[in-house]
Motif scaffolding. Structure first.
Motif, PDB file in Angstrom:
ATOM      1  N   ALA A 190      33.905  21.625 -25.826  1.00 48.25           N
ATOM      2  CA  ALA A 190      34.361  21.407 -27.190  1.00 48.25           C
ATOM      3  C   ALA A 190      35.150  22.612 -27.679  1.00 48.25           C
ATOM      4  O   ALA A 190      35.049  23.709 -27.118  1.00 48.25           O
ATOM      5  N   ALA A 191      35.895  22.416 -28.759  1.00 43.88           N
ATOM      6  CA  ALA A 191      36.755  23.484 -29.284  1.00 43.88           C
ATOM      7  C   ALA A 191      35.957  24.709 -29.691  1.00 43.88           C
ATOM      8  O   ALA A 191      36.426  25.841 -29.580  1.00 43.88           O
ATOM      9  N   GLU A 192      34.741  24.509 -30.153  1.00 44.46           N
ATOM     10  CA  GLU A 192      33.942  25.653 -30.631  1.00 44.46           C
ATOM     11  C   GLU A 192      33.174  26.360 -29.521  1.00 44.46           C
ATOM     12  O   GLU A 192      32.525  27.391 -29.754  1.00 44.46           O
ATOM     13  N   ASP A 193      33.226  25.858 -28.307  1.00 46.48           N
ATOM     14  CA  ASP A 193      32.476  26.462 -27.203  1.00 46.48           C
ATOM     15  C   ASP A 193      33.046  27.825 -26.837  1.00 46.48           C
ATOM     16  O   ASP A 193      34.250  28.060 -26.891  1.00 46.48           O
ATOM     17  N   GLU A 194      32.140  28.702 -26.423  1.00 46.53           N
ATOM     18  CA  GLU A 194      32.531  30.054 -26.023  1.00 46.53           C
ATOM     19  C   GLU A 194      31.604  30.513 -24.904  1.00 46.53           C
ATOM     20  O   GLU A 194      30.452  30.075 -24.813  1.00 46.53           O
ATOM     21  N   ASN A 195      32.085  31.402 -24.052  1.00 44.69           N
ATOM     22  CA  ASN A 195      31.312  31.860 -22.902  1.00 44.69           C
ATOM     23  C   ASN A 195      30.069  32.625 -23.344  1.00 44.69           C
ATOM     24  O   ASN A 195      30.128  33.478 -24.232  1.00 44.69           O
ATOM     25  N   VAL A 196      28.954  32.336 -22.658  1.00 37.49           N
ATOM     26  CA  VAL A 196      27.653  32.893 -23.036  1.00 37.49           C
ATOM     27  C   VAL A 196      26.916  33.338 -21.774  1.00 37.49           C
ATOM     28  O   VAL A 196      26.949  32.655 -20.749  1.00 37.49           O
ATOM     29  N   MET A 197      26.255  34.464 -21.874  1.00 34.85           N
ATOM     30  CA  MET A 197      25.422  34.975 -20.783  1.00 34.85           C
ATOM     31  C   MET A 197      24.503  36.042 -21.376  1.00 34.85           C
ATOM     32  O   MET A 197      24.731  36.531 -22.482  1.00 34.85           O
ATOM     33  N   SER A 198      23.478  36.425 -20.655  1.00 32.42           N
ATOM     34  CA  SER A 198      22.593  37.490 -21.121  1.00 32.42           C
ATOM     35  C   SER A 198      23.122  38.855 -20.693  1.00 32.42           C
ATOM     36  O   SER A 198      23.997  38.960 -19.828  1.00 32.42           O
ATOM     37  N   ALA A 199      22.570  39.900 -21.294  1.00 34.90           N
ATOM     38  CA  ALA A 199      22.924  41.265 -20.881  1.00 34.90           C
ATOM     39  C   ALA A 199      22.572  41.481 -19.413  1.00 34.90           C
ATOM     40  O   ALA A 199      23.315  42.148 -18.675  1.00 34.90           O
ATOM     41  N   LYS A 200      21.448  40.917 -18.956  1.00 36.26           N
ATOM     42  CA  LYS A 200      21.083  41.048 -17.542  1.00 36.26           C
ATOM     43  C   LYS A 200      22.089  40.309 -16.663  1.00 36.26           C
ATOM     44  O   LYS A 200      22.436  40.782 -15.575  1.00 36.26           O
ATOM     45  N   GLY A 201      22.547  39.153 -17.131  1.00 32.63           N
ATOM     46  CA  GLY A 201      23.523  38.417 -16.360  1.00 32.63           C
ATOM     47  C   GLY A 201      24.833  39.176 -16.220  1.00 32.63           C
ATOM     48  O   GLY A 201      25.372  39.309 -15.118  1.00 32.63           O
TER      49      GLY A 201
END
Length: 443
Positions: A190-201
């Motif tokens: 979707a247009a509002e999606d953004e990349n996400v991950m943890s600090a450990k990742g």
């Protein structure tokens, strides 16, 4: 390096039945006056020792947060893979697509000007990515490698999952919100999606990048460079990592690695530095918004780098082939010797907080039940180096483990010498003794 002498309380392991082969505490703890980890003015923070991946500081480092342009480290890794494989080289000519051109013309984003249909070398596009976080250049590199950005995103998914990162969201190669990419978004997103991950990742990504392709530091450490100097495209690229030499938050020895900022993610920074022969990786996420508080992510990184370098010390916890003289030898059945001593199979080095001393370390010896018979004996013949258990150490205080989720605080325990099987009559004698002894116990 601190060297801890291992002192053990005398324990006996021979003659134990499998049902009571429980851990044995070999030492006792005392109070540790180690420095406390600093409070970090960020949503998440992490400090990792580069060589061992031992975690030294963890503040909400498992929380999933926007990673913004730190995403580009994955693009860098795949780019180096392609060059290593011979599929590309730094002189490879890249033609700018309409999509890469459109992204590069958005001057609200970090960009260098690209011309549609113009040819650029892979090296100059990579320099724009690594130094200036140029988004159009990143898209152009992704398209050159994989044919399209979605295809490159698929490769990024495969890459991080191969490293054990399973909790993440990656929709594009730049770390921008999909809303900044127009109609060129990943299928199904979707247009509002953004990349996400943890600090450990993201620290795992940085660790693999630095270990497999340390040459990334040759470019990430450049404070400024002119893109396509002497051409109409020329633009001064000042590195967004303000901790590099000559920049606003200069810290000696910092040579990478990647910033990232969006309204959703806030201000992020994956940093790395080497001092006194030891490198650490730091991550801060959500350190303000990067606009009203442009210095915060670097101030907090400076703080946790101080902690990682100054409050931890490498310690030799156990040397390899150390005979555990204060552990009773293990009894041997049908051997030319009645017992065999045990020793450590390898050395163990660990980073300990300052203030932890020898008396603060606890050792636990676990015998492998399958290695012994029901009477707690080894059956001859026995080879030197035959594994019979593990030695585990802990210290009072929070043990944060390692980036891959393991603890790495164990040493295999093995036999210190070989024991040949006794002669035929000796073995028969043992059998008769056991047999008639068992009969006597019945009556």
């Amino acid at each position: 390096m601190k060297i801890l002498k291992n002192q053990f309380k005398k324990i006996a392991v021979s003659g134990l039945s499998a049902s009571v082969l429980l851990p044995f505490v070999i030492n006792t703890n005392s109070t540790v006056l180690a420095a406390e980890a600093p409070e970090v003015d960020a949503e998440s923070a992490l400090v990792v020792d580069f060589e061992t991946n031992q975690i030294l500081l963890d503040q909400n480092a498992d929380d999933q947060r926007g990673i913004a342009s730190m995403t580009k480290m994955m693009v860098e890794y795949i780019l180096f893979q392609e060059i290593e494989a011979g599929n590309l080289d730094w002189n490879t000519e890249v033609t700018i697509s309409d999509y890469a051109y459109q992204v590069s013309q958005n001057y609200e984003l970090s960009n260098v000007p690209l011309k549609k249909g113009e040819v650029y070398s892979l090296e100059e596009l990579y320099q724009a990515l690594a130094i200036y976080s140029a988004n159009g250049a990143t898209v152009a590199i992704a398209e050159q490698i994989a044919g399209s950005e979605p295809a490159m995103v698929d490769r990024m998914h495969e890459l991080v999952e191969s490293w054990g990162i399973t909790d993440y969201e990656i929709y594009n190669t730049t770390g921008l919100s999909n809303a900044s990419l127009g109609e060129n978004i990943y299928p199904g997103s979707a247009a509002e999606d953004e990349n996400v991950m943890s600090a450990k990742g993201i620290a795992t990504v940085a660790s693999h990048l630095l270990k497999d392709y340390p040459e990334v530091l040759d470019t990430s450490s450049i404070p400024s460079m002119v893109f396509r100097e002497g051409t109409d495209d020329a633009i001064l690229m000042k590195n967004w990592n303000w901790m590099l030499e000559g920049l606003l938050h200069e810290r000696p020895n910092v040579d990478g690695l990647k910033t990232g900022t969006t309204p959703f993610a806030g201000a992020n920074f994956t940093g790395t530095s080497m001092e006194d022969g030891r490198r650490i990786i730091t991550v801060v996420m959500g350190a303000g918004d990067g606009i009203e508080n442009k210095n915060q992510r670097f101030d907090e990184t400076d703080k946790i780098m101080d902690y990682g370098f100054n409050e931890w010390e490498a310690a030799s916890i156990m040397e390899g082939n150390t005979v555990l003289e204060d552990v009773d030898p293990i009894m041997v059945r049908n051997g030319k010797e009645d017992s065999v001593e045990v020793m450590s199979a390898e050395s163990l080095e660990y980073l300990l907080p300052n203030g932890v001393e020898q008396e603060d370390v606890t050792w636990t010896f676990d015998v492998d039940e399958e290695a012994l018979n029901k009477d707690g004996e080894l059956e001859a013949p026995i080879e030197k180096g035959q594994e019979i258990g593990t030695l585990t150490f802990t210290y009072e205080g929070e043990n944060l483990g390692y980036l891959d989720g393991s603890e790495h605080n164990k040493v295999s325990v093995v036999t210190a010498e070989s024991v040949d099987r006794a002669g035929f009559f000796s073995v028969i004698g043992t059998w008769f003794s056991d047999f008639f002894g068992g009969l006597m116990e019945r009556f």
